[in-house]
Design an enzyme around this catalytic site. Structure first.
Site, short mmCIF file in Angstrom:
data_model
loop_
_atom_site.label_atom_id
_atom_site.label_comp_id
_atom_site.label_asym_id
_atom_site.label_seq_id
_atom_site.Cartn_x
_atom_site.Cartn_y
_atom_site.Cartn_z
N ARG A 105 18.77 -59.87 -47.05
CA ARG A 105 18.40 -58.76 -47.95
C ARG A 105 19.59 -57.83 -48.15
O ARG A 105 20.37 -57.60 -47.23
CB ARG A 105 17.25 -57.95 -47.35
CG ARG A 105 15.96 -58.71 -47.26
CD ARG A 105 14.84 -57.75 -46.83
NE ARG A 105 13.79 -58.47 -46.17
CZ ARG A 105 13.26 -58.12 -45.00
NH1 ARG A 105 13.69 -57.03 -44.36
NH2 ARG A 105 12.31 -58.84 -44.47
N GLU A 151 7.75 -55.93 -29.33
CA GLU A 151 6.68 -55.44 -30.21
C GLU A 151 5.31 -55.94 -29.73
O GLU A 151 4.32 -55.22 -29.82
CB GLU A 151 6.95 -55.91 -31.64
CG GLU A 151 8.12 -55.17 -32.27
CD GLU A 151 8.78 -55.93 -33.40
OE1 GLU A 151 9.43 -56.96 -33.13
OE2 GLU A 151 8.67 -55.51 -34.55
N ASN A 156 0.83 -62.43 -34.44
CA ASN A 156 1.74 -62.00 -35.50
C ASN A 156 1.71 -63.09 -36.57
O ASN A 156 2.34 -64.13 -36.41
CB ASN A 156 3.14 -61.82 -34.90
CG ASN A 156 4.15 -61.37 -35.93
OD1 ASN A 156 3.85 -61.28 -37.12
ND2 ASN A 156 5.35 -61.08 -35.48
N HIS A 167 9.47 -51.78 -39.04
CA HIS A 167 9.95 -52.01 -37.66
C HIS A 167 9.48 -50.88 -36.74
O HIS A 167 10.08 -50.65 -35.69
CB HIS A 167 11.50 -52.05 -37.58
CG HIS A 167 12.13 -53.26 -38.18
ND1 HIS A 167 13.36 -53.23 -38.77
CD2 HIS A 167 11.71 -54.54 -38.27
CE1 HIS A 167 13.67 -54.44 -39.21
NE2 HIS A 167 12.68 -55.26 -38.92
#
Ligand code: ADP
Length: 404
Positions: free
Chosen positions: A238, A381, A8, A180
């Site tokens: 955010r 993930e 990643n 996501h």
């Protein structure tokens, strides 16, 4: 049995896990990260079990040097030769409309991934650095790309089109993509295993970034992130959903540039903006308990936004069987989960207080008589990427055997 390395790659970090995959079974042989790539004070770390962590401080000028050091560290124990690595799976950000599932990387995939990466406001290219590094260091190994947006490609036009002139979609590819996806897909599959059916799920991935997804029969129907990951839920820094005129108004009346407004909405908003600087919910919970009014308001705003998404997605799905909480906040904050469940009592949700305090495992946190189930499922993930990579590797092996 196959050894799969999952990478990643961010702009200054590379997180990795080395999996041993065998059919449905898997084992993590090592995991760690390279940090501060291109910045002073860089290092590489590796853990082979919970108790032991190796850290090497070493200058890392770029992702190739970082991944070289990761491979060197793996060679100090988990593998004897890099040839033992059967494939590398990469977490990718944006797949545009090109990819609705993981794919084996070739030149065509790379071109499309580069083009789609340009749709992201920040670090669109960072994911590609890892691929370049592996291509250079392990040129023969098969590489697979898993895109954050793929799972949401099942959304219909009614969910992904914005009501702006159609040519913005047709010519400029402006639409809702959602992110996501790997996490939402993973927890939905785990939920289906726990409950014994796929059903109608609302999955809440609440971490530093946050998104909510409506899932029916294992497919994404709608999701809160949009053209970029800035949309939807309030996040660490955010803003989530705001009136689209706000950035224009700020630019016009406060003499700010597009980059300054982008920085404000991406890095200084969300929890951070509402609490005047706190981004980690652990600190905000502490402030809340001490009576800090900004923290109390921020929690109220967050829970309100989440409830609105859950309500909207229930209507979209025509009901809900289970609400799933995952990622840093979703998995760890019994505080937020309790507040959400209290607001949803009208649905016949009954929280099991004891189960709500369990940590680290997939848990049903509602009572057996609760009309809607609420599940906490730790996301993974990396495992999803390893499984996809293994499946693509495996397919090919079978094909080659058939051909011979
Ligand atoms: P990212 O989106 O950066 O991958 P994570 O999914 O790891 O983030 O979530 C990180 C966030 O999870 C932290 O910023 C913090 O707000 C929250 N978090 C982590 N542990 C806890 C905890 N024990 N209690 C409350 N919140 C937590």
């Amino acid at each position: 049995m196959k050894k799969i390395l999952v990478l990643n790659s961010g702009s200054t970090t590379v997180k990795y896990q080395l999996f041993l995959m065998d059919g449905q079974k898997h084992q993590v042989l090592a995991k760690g990260m390279a940090e501060r790539i291109g910045i002073s004070g860089s290092s590489v770390s590796m853990s082979v079990d919970e108790n032991e962590k190796l850290v090497k401080e070493v200058e890392l000028h770029n992702h190739i040097e970082a991944i070289k050091e990761v491979l060197n560290m793996l060679l100090s124990g988990p593998i004897k030769s890099v040839e033992e690595i059967d494939a590398v799976g990469h977490r990718m950000g944006h797949g545009g409309e090109y990819f609705d599932k993981s794919v084996v990387i070739d030149e065509d995939v790379l071109d499309k991934a580069r083009e789609a990466g340009d749709l992201l406001p920040l670090h669109g290219a960072a994911f590609l650095y890892g691929i370049d590094a592996i291509t250079e260091l392990l040129p023969k190994v098969k590489q697979v790309a898993t895109f954050d947006s793929s799972f949401h490609q099942s959304m219909k036009k009614e969910a992904f089109l914005y009501a702006i002139p159609l040519e913005q979609y047709e010519k400029h590819k402006i639409r809702r993509y959602g992110f996501h996806g790997t996490s939402h897909k993973y927890v939905a599959e785990e939920a289906a295993k726990m409950l014994g059916y796929k059903g109608k799920f609302i999955s809440c991935h609440l971490g530093g970034g946050a998104s909510v997804t409506a899932i029916e029969d294992g497919k994404s129907v709608d999701t809160s992130m949009g053209f970029t990951p800035m949309a939807g839920m309030i996040m660490g820094t955010r803003c989530g959903d705001i009136d689209p005129y706000i950035p224009l108004h700020i630019m016009k009346t406060q003499n700010k540039t597009a980059d300054e407004v982008n920085a404000m909405l991406n890095k200084e908003s969300g929890w951070c903006g509402l609490t005047r600087g706190y981004t980690d919910l652990r600190d905000i919970e502490e402030q809340y308990l001490e009576g800090n009014q900004d923290a109390i308001t921020a929690v109220d705003v967050y829970v309100h936004a989440l409830i609105k998404y859950i309500g909207a997605y229930m209507a979209v799905l025509g009901g809900v069987d289970a609400i799933i909480f995952t990622a840093g906040i979703g998995e760890n904050s019994s505080f937020i989960r309790k507040k959400v469940c209290e607001r949803l009592k009208f649905l016949g949700i009954e929280l099991n207080e004891e189960a709500n305090h369990l940590r680290g495992q997939a848990t049903e946190i509602t009572t057996p008589s609760s009309k809607v189930k609420v599940l906490v499922i730790p996301t993974n993930e990396e495992l999803m990427i390893a499984e996809d990579t293994y499946a693509l590797l495996h397919d090919n092996v079978v094909l080659m055997e058939k051909a011979s």
